[in-house]
Design a protein around this motif. Structure first.
Motif, short mmCIF file in Angstrom:
data_model
loop_
_atom_site.label_atom_id
_atom_site.label_comp_id
_atom_site.label_asym_id
_atom_site.label_seq_id
_atom_site.Cartn_x
_atom_site.Cartn_y
_atom_site.Cartn_z
N ASN A 13 16.92 -6.38 -30.59
CA ASN A 13 16.64 -5.38 -29.57
C ASN A 13 16.29 -4.02 -30.17
O ASN A 13 16.75 -2.98 -29.71
CB ASN A 13 17.82 -5.23 -28.60
N ALA A 73 27.41 1.43 -21.81
CA ALA A 73 26.06 1.37 -22.36
C ALA A 73 26.00 2.30 -23.57
O ALA A 73 26.44 3.45 -23.49
CB ALA A 73 25.04 1.78 -21.31
N VAL A 113 23.79 3.42 -27.42
CA VAL A 113 22.60 3.39 -28.26
C VAL A 113 23.08 3.48 -29.71
O VAL A 113 23.98 4.26 -30.03
CB VAL A 113 21.61 4.52 -27.90
N ARG A 143 21.96 3.80 -33.82
CA ARG A 143 20.89 4.17 -34.75
C ARG A 143 21.40 4.08 -36.18
O ARG A 143 22.52 4.54 -36.47
CB ARG A 143 20.41 5.60 -34.49
N PRO A 154 16.11 2.60 -32.34
CA PRO A 154 17.49 2.40 -31.90
C PRO A 154 17.70 1.06 -31.20
O PRO A 154 16.78 0.47 -30.65
CB PRO A 154 17.69 3.56 -30.92
N HIS A 187 19.65 -0.65 -28.10
CA HIS A 187 20.29 -0.35 -26.82
C HIS A 187 21.04 -1.60 -26.35
O HIS A 187 20.56 -2.72 -26.50
CB HIS A 187 19.25 0.04 -25.77
N GLY A 188 22.21 -1.41 -25.78
CA GLY A 188 22.97 -2.53 -25.27
C GLY A 188 24.29 -2.09 -24.70
O GLY A 188 24.52 -0.90 -24.47
N THR A 189 25.17 -3.06 -24.51
CA THR A 189 26.50 -2.81 -23.94
C THR A 189 27.55 -3.05 -25.01
O THR A 189 27.56 -4.12 -25.64
CB THR A 189 26.75 -3.74 -22.75
N HIS A 191 23.43 -7.89 -25.89
CA HIS A 191 22.03 -7.73 -25.50
C HIS A 191 21.56 -9.06 -24.93
O HIS A 191 21.96 -10.13 -25.40
CB HIS A 191 21.20 -7.32 -26.73
N ALA A 212 25.11 5.88 -24.18
CA ALA A 212 23.70 6.03 -23.81
C ALA A 212 23.56 7.15 -22.78
O ALA A 212 24.43 7.35 -21.94
CB ALA A 212 23.17 4.72 -23.24
#
Length: 305
Positions: A48, A254, A256, A258, A266, A268-270, A283, A305
């Protein structure tokens, strides 16, 4: 038996580090070849956004960064250990120092020789992604500085081996050896006689030969589509520490993520779990179903996030 799937490319020194870990442990593993630079259409569904190689896949669990990849291999195949004598912290600190000190200088010395043979698209992409110019012209401009940097760090490395020990931490090979070896392997592999003449590698020859002799274990190539099917058919493992994040993040948020050195792509996910050493992000997409993406805390920033 654990099925190790390494998304990698043969040119990469960081992939060589993991290949040697498989060799040290005598393991079977599968190689999925990924492109050297984007697009990477068969890696992005798993990560992701994280685009660096290598990435280790174990079912629906995806491990990013070689430090964490080696820990994941060690948990599932503990002997012979990558951290003999319980020296994991020391091995990882040594690897952290060497890779950050030596990778760009060593690679740039190699591109002093082969930089004009690299595809222009690769050179331009690395300028954006790494903020570094690996063209031959730019590498030659920085050659004197990179020689100074490498000589300084090589003197420390030679000093560690100066008492006659076989490997950096003693009689047995460790993750520290793999980390120190792979950037020198790249410089030698691609810089040839010119790099050999410019760097004081003779005191390290025996050690490098011993590390190379570990080999790569038993490799089998795998199509990317098969690896994605394996992820989709599997369930990710539950995290060991759902709410162990030291900064107060909690499972279900949520986030992000990096990479701090090269954070332009980056993830992104939970967040599903975290502790002081690792964060796990969930993801989902149609090609792989639900996966857990694992990142180390050292070198990565995880934020709401």
């Amino acid at each position: 038996m654990t099925q190790f799937i390494l998304h990698q490319y043969d040119l990469s020194p960081f992939c060589e580090k993991v290949r040697l870990a498989f060799g040290l442990k005598g393991l079977d593993w599968h190689a999925v070849e990924v492109p050297v630079w984007p697009p990477k259409p068969d890696l992005m569904p798993l990560t992701n956004g994280y685009r660096m190689a290598p990435v280790l896949q174990i079912g629906a669990d995806i491990y990013c960064d070689t430090m964490l990849i080696l820990r994941a291999i060690e948990r599932r195949a503990p002997l012979p250990s990558l951290y003999p004598g319980g020296q994991r912290a020391l091995a990882e600190v040594l690897g952290w120092w060497w890779e950050r000190a030596s990778f760009v200088p060593a690679a740039s010395l190699a591109t002093c020789v082969i930089g004009d043979q690299l595809p222009p698209a690769f050179i331009e992409e690395r300028k954006t992604f790494m903020a570094h110019d690996f063209s031959r012209e730019a590498s030659l401009q920085d050659r004197a500085l990179n020689l100074q940097r490498m000589h300084a760090h090589l003197a420390w490395l030679a000093g560690m081996l100066g008492d006659g020990r076989a490997f950096l931490l003693g009689d047995a090979p460790s993750a520290a050896d793999l980390a120190a070896y792979h950037t020198l392997w790249f410089a030698r592999q691609h810089g040839g006689a010119e790099v050999e003449a410019a760097l004081p590698l003779a005191p390290l020859d025996g050690w490098m030969a011993r590390v190379a002799a570990l080999g790569h274990g038993r490799r089998r190539d795998m199509p990317a589509a098969e690896a994605l099917d394996i992820a989709r058919a599997a369930e990710p493992e539950p995290p060991a520490s759902p709410d162990g994040d030291p900064s107060g993040l909690r499972a279900g948020q949520a986030v992000v993520v990096r990479a701090e050195e090269r954070g332009r792509d980056p993830i992104h996910g939970t967040l599903v779990g975290a502790d002081a050493e690792e964060a796990v992000i969930r993801h989902e997409n149609a090609r792989v179903g639900a996966v857990h993406i694992h990142v180390p805390r050292a070198g990565f920033a995880v934020q709401a996030a």
